[in-house]
Design a protein around this motif. Structure first.
Motif, PDB file in Angstrom:
ATOM      1  N   ARG A  25       0.827  -1.219   0.000  1.00  0.00           N
ATOM      2  CA  ARG A  25       0.000   0.000   0.000  1.00  0.00           C
ATOM      3  C   ARG A  25       0.860   1.266   0.000  1.00  0.00           C
ATOM      4  N   GLU A  26       1.934   1.276   0.794  1.00  0.00           N
ATOM      5  CA  GLU A  26       2.777   2.476   0.860  1.00  0.00           C
ATOM      6  C   GLU A  26       3.494   2.730  -0.469  1.00  0.00           C
ATOM      7  N   ASP A  29       0.853   4.305  -2.729  1.00  0.00           N
ATOM      8  CA  ASP A  29       0.661   5.694  -2.300  1.00  0.00           C
ATOM      9  C   ASP A  29       1.809   6.581  -2.775  1.00  0.00           C
ATOM     10  N   ARG A  30       3.046   6.098  -2.630  1.00  0.00           N
ATOM     11  CA  ARG A  30       4.220   6.866  -3.059  1.00  0.00           C
ATOM     12  C   ARG A  30       4.169   7.111  -4.567  1.00  0.00           C
ATOM     13  N   THR A  33       1.307   9.620  -5.389  1.00  0.00           N
ATOM     14  CA  THR A  33       1.717  10.960  -4.953  1.00  0.00           C
ATOM     15  C   THR A  33       2.703  11.562  -5.944  1.00  0.00           C
TER      16      THR A  33
END
Length: 134
Positions: A25-26, A29-30, A33
């Motif tokens: 997930r991170e 997200d990165r 973004t």
């Protein structure tokens, strides 16, 4: 200045062979973004005309029509294809700047934050020929 279409291709030539839906997930997200930040930068510079991700090849249709009868609509591209269009940016820039943007987009972060090295095809938008000279 000219308009350039920067095509984000996903597939066989990508250093990362893990589909995004399997990323942590991170990492997703990165990556998202990064894409939003790039869009904001291009907008602030007056270079962004449009940018979109596109549905995967499993949702694609291929339409052919020869002018008579009904058009033929097939599923496609074929599943054995390993590369597909994932999205695009339409930018208004110099040729050199279009290449700079493509390089930045190519280095979008992937799993573990490592740059993807994603192929970005840069193609100038061509105008229609002047038919009055034909």
């Amino acid at each position: 200045m000219a308009r350039f279409l920067l095509l984000m291709n996903y597939g066989a030539t990508l250093d990362c062979d893990i589909p995004m839906h399997e990323w942590a997930r991170e990492d997703v997200d990165r990556h998202i973004t990064f894409q939003h930040d790039l869009g904001r930068e291009l907008t602030e510079r007056g270079e962004l005309v449009d940018a979109q991700g596109v549905a995967g090849p499993e949702a694609a249709k291929i339409v052919t029509y020869k002018g008579d009868g009904a058009p033929v609509v097939d599923s496609g591209p074929f599943p054995e294809r390993r590369e597909f269009l994932a999205g695009y940016w339409l930018v208004d820039a110099t040729p050199e700047r279009a290449l700079e943007i493509a390089a930045k987009a190519s280095a979008a972060p992937g799993p573990g934050g490592r740059p993807l090295g994603q192929p970005i095809e840069v193609r100038e938008i061509m105008g229609a020929p002047d038919t009055s000279e034909l």
